[in-house]
Design an enzyme around this catalytic site. Structure first.
Site, PDB file in Angstrom:
ATOM      1  N   LEU A 138       8.471 -13.459   8.310  1.00 39.61           N
ATOM      2  CA  LEU A 138       8.641 -12.061   8.843  1.00 39.61           C
ATOM      3  C   LEU A 138      10.183 -12.371  10.214  1.00 39.61           C
ATOM      4  CD1 LEU A 138       5.187 -10.160   9.223  1.00 39.61           C
ATOM      5  CD2 LEU A 138       7.463  -9.955   7.097  1.00 39.61           C
ATOM      6  N   ASP A 139      10.674 -11.859  10.070  1.00 33.82           N
ATOM      7  CA  ASP A 139      11.260 -11.571  11.170  1.00 33.82           C
ATOM      8  C   ASP A 139      10.560 -11.534  12.946  1.00 33.82           C
ATOM      9  OD1 ASP A 139      13.172 -11.839   9.812  1.00 33.82           O
ATOM     10  OD2 ASP A 139      14.229  -9.619   9.976  1.00 33.82           O
ATOM     11  N   LYS A 140      11.247 -12.746  14.429  1.00 30.85           N
ATOM     12  CA  LYS A 140      10.463 -12.357  14.796  1.00 30.85           C
ATOM     13  C   LYS A 140      10.065 -11.154  15.671  1.00 30.85           C
ATOM     14  CE  LYS A 140      11.036 -13.349  19.760  1.00 30.85           C
ATOM     15  NZ  LYS A 140      11.963 -14.024  20.787  1.00 30.85           N
TER      16      LYS A 140
END
Length: 324
Positions: A138-140
């Protein structure tokens, strides 16, 4: 301790003319181009059943790839005592609810302080699994559910399930603008030609499919439920921006604050202060990699998205009251 892993895939037609090592680095982004080059030189890569001769050979698209990968335990990564919100765990998998501001895997600008570092501390034996068992990211600043493998067999089967689109991932998001109906975005995605931290819709990119439906309308925003068929980097964010409905707060793809006319100062301030993409992985469904039992998890919205949606509901109600 070395681990062996069979990687398989098909070269995308958009990769026509690329060097083999470059094409494979794009196909298998969890492994560096230099590592892939070593595998080619060690005769561990087969193209349509034939051993690849050199990293420099060009691909045409459509070739079947097999890599007999060998992975030494990577000691570069330090175990760090970082809290993990574990939703489920057994002998084979861990399901996490990821918070914002936490990177999944070490990389440029994030050498440590990641979920991978936390996993090495929480379960030291996971060091023997490639990438500490991480099979998707997942993106940051995207929150929500992700699955991690605790063993090599579990990781291998989870990666196969992802490639076969047998893992269902659903998200909630808040997009800018009034959307009239749900639909599907089917547009290929590749690295942006000039902004290297961005992705972009591009005809020569990898296939990407995002389904979305409307959950709730607000005055100038729309709450969505989305389901991924593919898992390209930044896929939902890129696809929603492509149809001119970027996610609220998205710093890369145009989610700048756009408060509706007559909005209260408090609502305007909240919108301006929402500094991440309003995106949450709310549901994960998969077949257990060892038992094959179908399993499903749900993660409630994080507080910042709860507050954002409540403010939008209040703004909409206030406007409707004025109109009566």
């Amino acid at each position: 301790m070395a681990q062996q892993l069979l990687l398989t895939g098909v070269v995308n037609e958009s990769q026509l003319g690329q060097r083999l090592d470059q094409a494979l680095a794009e196909m298998f982004p969890d492994y560096s181009r230099s590592r892939i080059k070593v595998w080619i030189l060690d005769s561990r890569v087969r193209i349509n059943g034939q051993v690849a001769a050199t990293p420099k050979e060009k691909v045409l698209g459509g070739e079947s790839i097999e890599i007999d990968a060998i992975l030494e335990e990577d000691t570069r990564w330090a175990a760090q005592d970082i809290d993990l919100n574990i939703v489920y765990e057994d002998d084979d998998i861990i399901v996490l609810n990821k918070p914002r501001d936490l990177v999944v895997h070490p990389g440029a600008g994030n050498a440590d302080g990641t979920i991978l570092n936390a996993l090495l501390h929480y379960y030291p034996a996971i060091a023997e699994v490639p990438r500490a068992g991480i099979v998707h990211r997942l993106d940051k600043d995207t929150t929500g559910l992700m699955v991690v493998a605790k063993t090599v067999p579990a990781q291998t089967r989870l990666v196969e399930s992802l490639q076969a689109r047998e893992i269902t991932r659903e998200y909630e998001a808040v997009a800018i603008g009034n959307m009239t109906a749900g639909g599907t975005v089917e547009q290929p995605i590749s690295r942006h030609p000039s902004k290297r931290t961005h992705m972009a819709v591009h005809p020569m990119g990898k296939p990407a499919v995002t389904h979305y439906r409307i959950m709730e309308h607000f005055r100038a925003h729309t709450r969505l439920r989305l389901r991924l068929e593919t898992g390209r980097t930044h896929q939902i964010r890129v696809h929603m921006a492509h149809i001119n409905h970027p996610l609220v707060g998205d710093p890369l793809y145009g989610g700048r604050p756009r408060p509706p006319k007559g909005a209260s100062d408090a609502f305007v301030e909240l919108l301006r202060g929402f500094d991440r993409q309003a995106l949450h992985a709310t549901m994960l469904r998969l077949y257990h990699p060892i038992t094959s039992i179908e399993m499903e998890w749900h993660a409630p919205l994080p507080q910042d998205m709860v507050d954002l949606i409540a403010a939008m509901q209040a703004d909409t109600e206030m406007f409707n009251d004025r109109m009566e």
